[in-house]
Design a protein around this motif. Structure first.
Motif, PDB file in Angstrom:
ATOM      1  N   CYS A   1       0.832  -1.201   0.000  1.00  0.00           N
ATOM      2  CA  CYS A   1       0.000   0.000   0.000  1.00  0.00           C
ATOM      3  C   CYS A   1       0.866   1.249   0.000  1.00  0.00           C
ATOM      4  CB  CYS A   1      -0.930   0.011   1.219  1.00  0.00           C
ATOM      5  SG  CYS A   1      -2.128   1.369   1.186  1.00  0.00           S
ATOM      6  N   GLU A   2       0.643   2.095  -0.987  1.00  0.00           N
ATOM      7  CA  GLU A   2       1.455   3.291  -1.155  1.00  0.00           C
ATOM      8  C   GLU A   2       1.135   4.362  -0.123  1.00  0.00           C
ATOM      9  OE1 GLU A   2       3.078   6.087  -4.845  1.00  0.00           O
ATOM     10  OE2 GLU A   2       1.238   4.924  -5.076  1.00  0.00           O
ATOM     11  N   HIS A   3       0.033   4.238   0.597  1.00  0.00           N
ATOM     12  CA  HIS A   3      -0.259   5.212   1.650  1.00  0.00           C
ATOM     13  C   HIS A   3       0.883   5.272   2.669  1.00  0.00           C
ATOM     14  CE1 HIS A   3      -4.915   5.300   0.996  1.00  0.00           C
ATOM     15  NE2 HIS A   3      -4.272   6.157   0.229  1.00  0.00           N
ATOM     16  N   GLY A   4       1.547   4.152   2.899  1.00  0.00           N
ATOM     17  CA  GLY A   4       2.739   4.149   3.753  1.00  0.00           C
ATOM     18  C   GLY A   4       2.462   4.327   5.232  1.00  0.00           C
ATOM     19  N   CYS A   5       1.274   3.994   5.709  1.00  0.00           N
ATOM     20  CA  CYS A   5       0.971   4.139   7.137  1.00  0.00           C
ATOM     21  C   CYS A   5       1.945   3.285   7.944  1.00  0.00           C
ATOM     22  CB  CYS A   5      -0.466   3.711   7.418  1.00  0.00           C
ATOM     23  SG  CYS A   5      -1.683   4.588   6.412  1.00  0.00           S
ATOM     24  N   ILE A   6       2.704   3.915   8.821  1.00  0.00           N
ATOM     25  CA  ILE A   6       3.772   3.213   9.517  1.00  0.00           C
ATOM     26  C   ILE A   6       3.227   2.127  10.437  1.00  0.00           C
ATOM     27  CG2 ILE A   6       3.871   4.855  11.439  1.00  0.00           C
ATOM     28  CD1 ILE A   6       6.808   2.926   9.762  1.00  0.00           C
TER      29      ILE A   6
ATOM     30  N   THR B   1     -11.611   2.206   3.799  1.00  0.00           N
ATOM     31  CA  THR B   1     -10.614   2.974   3.058  1.00  0.00           C
ATOM     32  C   THR B   1     -10.277   4.279   3.760  1.00  0.00           C
ATOM     33  OG1 THR B   1     -10.106   3.949   0.887  1.00  0.00           O
ATOM     34  CG2 THR B   1     -12.353   4.179   1.663  1.00  0.00           C
ATOM     35  N   LYS B   2      -9.145   4.850   3.385  1.00  0.00           N
ATOM     36  CA  LYS B   2      -8.788   6.236   3.700  1.00  0.00           C
ATOM     37  C   LYS B   2      -8.841   7.088   2.438  1.00  0.00           C
ATOM     38  CE  LYS B   2      -5.325   5.320   7.339  1.00  0.00           C
ATOM     39  NZ  LYS B   2      -5.190   3.851   7.265  1.00  0.00           N
ATOM     40  N   GLY B   3      -8.951   6.431   1.282  1.00  0.00           N
ATOM     41  CA  GLY B   3      -8.754   7.101   0.008  1.00  0.00           C
ATOM     42  C   GLY B   3      -9.935   7.911  -0.471  1.00  0.00           C
ATOM     43  N   ALA B   4      -9.683   9.170  -0.835  1.00  0.00           N
ATOM     44  CA  ALA B   4     -10.731  10.036  -1.379  1.00  0.00           C
ATOM     45  C   ALA B   4     -11.165   9.582  -2.766  1.00  0.00           C
ATOM     46  CB  ALA B   4     -10.229  11.476  -1.432  1.00  0.00           C
ATOM     47  N   LEU B   5     -10.380   8.720  -3.402  1.00  0.00           N
ATOM     48  CA  LEU B   5     -10.718   8.241  -4.739  1.00  0.00           C
ATOM     49  C   LEU B   5     -12.038   7.464  -4.748  1.00  0.00           C
ATOM     50  CD1 LEU B   5      -9.781   8.088  -7.686  1.00  0.00           C
ATOM     51  CD2 LEU B   5      -8.484   6.026  -7.089  1.00  0.00           C
TER      52      LEU B   5
ATOM     53  N   LEU C   1      -6.991  14.212  13.711  1.00  0.00           N
ATOM     54  CA  LEU C   1      -7.411  15.440  13.050  1.00  0.00           C
ATOM     55  C   LEU C   1      -6.242  16.411  12.886  1.00  0.00           C
ATOM     56  CD1 LEU C   1     -10.822  16.110  14.843  1.00  0.00           C
ATOM     57  CD2 LEU C   1     -10.429  14.995  12.634  1.00  0.00           C
ATOM     58  N   ASP C   2      -5.090  16.057  13.430  1.00  0.00           N
ATOM     59  CA  ASP C   2      -3.876  16.864  13.342  1.00  0.00           C
ATOM     60  C   ASP C   2      -3.210  16.581  11.998  1.00  0.00           C
ATOM     61  OD1 ASP C   2      -1.195  17.752  13.458  1.00  0.00           O
ATOM     62  OD2 ASP C   2      -1.115  17.515  15.625  1.00  0.00           O
ATOM     63  N   ALA C   3      -3.253  17.548  11.088  1.00  0.00           N
ATOM     64  CA  ALA C   3      -2.729  17.334   9.739  1.00  0.00           C
ATOM     65  C   ALA C   3      -1.241  16.996   9.744  1.00  0.00           C
ATOM     66  CB  ALA C   3      -2.985  18.564   8.874  1.00  0.00           C
ATOM     67  N   GLY C   4      -0.475  17.627  10.625  1.00  0.00           N
ATOM     68  CA  GLY C   4       0.960  17.356  10.681  1.00  0.00           C
ATOM     69  C   GLY C   4       1.255  15.957  11.160  1.00  0.00           C
ATOM     70  N   LEU C   5       0.590  15.539  12.228  1.00  0.00           N
ATOM     71  CA  LEU C   5       0.778  14.182  12.740  1.00  0.00           C
ATOM     72  C   LEU C   5       0.323  13.154  11.720  1.00  0.00           C
ATOM     73  CD1 LEU C   5       1.475  12.187  14.985  1.00  0.00           C
ATOM     74  CD2 LEU C   5      -0.805  12.588  15.955  1.00  0.00           C
ATOM     75  N   SER C   6      -0.818  13.415  11.087  1.00  0.00           N
ATOM     76  CA  SER C   6      -1.324  12.490  10.078  1.00  0.00           C
ATOM     77  C   SER C   6      -0.332  12.342   8.929  1.00  0.00           C
ATOM     78  CB  SER C   6      -2.669  12.991   9.540  1.00  0.00           C
ATOM     79  OG  SER C   6      -3.132  12.170   8.497  1.00  0.00           O
ATOM     80  N   ARG C   7       0.250  13.436   8.492  1.00  0.00           N
ATOM     81  CA  ARG C   7       1.208  13.367   7.378  1.00  0.00           C
ATOM     82  C   ARG C   7       2.426  12.534   7.740  1.00  0.00           C
ATOM     83  NH1 ARG C   7      -0.101  12.893   3.335  1.00  0.00           N
ATOM     84  NH2 ARG C   7      -1.322  14.800   3.229  1.00  0.00           N
TER      85      ARG C   7
ATOM     86  N   ARG D   1       1.141   9.255   2.555  1.00  0.00           N
ATOM     87  CA  ARG D   1       0.504   9.431   1.245  1.00  0.00           C
ATOM     88  C   ARG D   1      -1.005   9.189   1.287  1.00  0.00           C
ATOM     89  NH1 ARG D   1       4.764   8.375  -3.625  1.00  0.00           N
ATOM     90  NH2 ARG D   1       6.582   9.199  -2.536  1.00  0.00           N
ATOM     91  N   ALA D   2      -1.567   9.215   2.465  1.00  0.00           N
ATOM     92  CA  ALA D   2      -3.020   9.124   2.612  1.00  0.00           C
ATOM     93  C   ALA D   2      -3.610  10.534   2.604  1.00  0.00           C
ATOM     94  CB  ALA D   2      -3.371   8.407   3.915  1.00  0.00           C
ATOM     95  N   PRO D   3      -4.878  10.681   2.243  1.00  0.00           N
ATOM     96  CA  PRO D   3      -5.501  12.009   2.263  1.00  0.00           C
ATOM     97  C   PRO D   3      -5.454  12.629   3.650  1.00  0.00           C
ATOM     98  CG  PRO D   3      -6.860  10.470   1.035  1.00  0.00           C
ATOM     99  CD  PRO D   3      -5.786   9.650   1.684  1.00  0.00           C
ATOM    100  N   ALA D   4      -5.396  13.948   3.706  1.00  0.00           N
ATOM    101  CA  ALA D   4      -5.380  14.679   4.969  1.00  0.00           C
ATOM    102  C   ALA D   4      -6.696  14.459   5.710  1.00  0.00           C
ATOM    103  CB  ALA D   4      -5.155  16.161   4.708  1.00  0.00           C
TER     104      ALA D   4
END
Length: 369
Positions: free
Chosen positions: A88-93, A177-181, A207-213, A218-221
């Motif tokens: 999965c390219e989202h790359g969630c650690i 999913t997490k994907g907006a697609l 909900l923290d955009a920085g932590l989520s990134r 590579r998942a949507p904010a």
């Protein structure tokens, strides 16, 4: 570059120093549990300077013999699933599915995010399996291992064709999913939902955009995922917000705010899962903490181990999703109170299996009523 080989499978394998790891969750290629060797680059003093290069995603294709995977796990509410992609390219650690890449002889680290496998023939294979005489319908779960709407889906379009097959057969589906697609397929999903055939779960970790990134590069904010909940809900598609995983200290304080934001966006139900660190995921996550949250790393792991019987992970049925002990009970109680207050404590309407039937073929006599 000279490479040394070690009989160590628990230590992290350092990534090639010439690679630029932009937008990746892992920073290494930890050896899989089936691999007896680990590889680490070691300078021998004779290195030729190399230009830094970006680590890019590679996608191979496979032709599966079957796409419906069965399970009888007592703590999972479905008995069959389908995954259009491996990796999965989202790359969630924190992704608990990372160790599944070991079955391909690949690493749960960077390989899981960058060396993907797609199944373009999945829709045709699915239709063949549904047409078998002995097949009995039950909700098909999609997105249980890797995200079906990860970025590569924009190129392959496998999920849309899978949904077309399921819609033609009146087969129920539950998507995570997490994907907006997924918004691309609202037309199919809305029509299926009107027939009681579709549910969607949207995962919102923080909900923290920085932590989520940092956690999910590579998942949507978060704000984009809430917009997706709204889009699906307004189209009449039942949506469940999934506060998953709950990471003690990091995302656990946000439980109530995530539920409130999702409810405002239109979610009708909610669920949560405690952080799971099976096999290779544990060292990858600890390494991520040391790099991104060094001041809170020990606190996070101590809290987690408190809920895992002193270990990084406990795979026992009934415990792996929730943990145990006082702190786990407090999280569960907080979640229950918040979802009840917000009206998210009722399950989504049951999916309908009675409509399942072979789609009409050219030349078939159709009923007038």
């Amino acid at each position: 570059m000279f490479y040394a080989y070690f009989m160590q499978i628990k230590d992290l394998t350092v990534a090639d120093p010439a690679l630029r790891l932009r937008g990746r969750g892992a920073a290494s290629n930890v050896a899989g549990r089936f691999d007896p060797y680990a590889r680490e680059p070691v300078s021998d003093g004779w290195d030729i300077p190399e230009d830094e290069r970006l680590l890019r995603t590679e996608v191979s294709e496979e032709v599966p013999r079957s796409v419906i995977t069965r399970n009888n796990s007592p703590d999972i509410p479905f008995d069959r699933s389908l995954n259009p992609y491996r990796g999965c390219e989202h790359g969630c650690i924190y992704c608990f599915a990372r160790p599944s890449h070991g079955y391909l002889g690949l690493s749960a680290g960077l390989d899981f995010e960058t060396r993907l496998s797609a199944k373009p023939e999945a829709p045709a294979v699915l239709e063949r399996e549904l047409s078998r005489k002995g097949y009995r319908p039950a909700p098909l779960a999609i997105g249980t291992n890797t995200d079906p709407y990860q970025p590569v889906e924009a190129r392959y379009g496998i999920m849309r064709r899978v949904l077309e097959v399921l819609s033609d057969w009146n087969h129920p589906v539950a998507i995570v999913t997490k994907g907006a697609l997924i918004e691309r397929d609202v037309d199919i999903l809305a029509d299926m939902a009107a027939r009681g055939l579709a549910h969607v779960g949207i995962s919102v970790t923080s909900l923290d955009a920085g932590l989520s990134r940092r956690l999910e590069p590579r998942a949507p904010a978060p704000v984009r995922r809430l917009a997706t909940i709204r889009t699906l809900s307004e189209a009449g598609i039942p949506v469940r917000v999934m506060v998953a995983p709950v990471i003690p200290v990091l995302t656990e304080p946000e439980i109530e705010s995530i539920l409130a934001a999702a409810r405002e966006a239109g979610a009708r139900a909610a669920s949560w899962i405690l952080l799971r660190l099976p096999h290779e995921v544990a060292p990858l996550f600890r390494d991520w903490l040391d790099r991104h949250e060094p001041g809170r790393a020990a606190h996070v792991m101590n809290r987690l181990r408190e809920m895992r019987g002193g270990a990084d992970y406990d795979a026992q049925w009934g415990k792996r999703m929730r943990g145990e002990g006082l702190y786990a009970d407090l999280i569960s109680r907080r979640f229950s109170l918040a979802e009840k207050r917000l009206g998210l404590d009722r399950p989504l309407p049951p999916l309908v299996c009675s409509r399942f039937r072979h789609p009409p073929q050219t030349g078939d006599q159709l009923s007038l009523f």
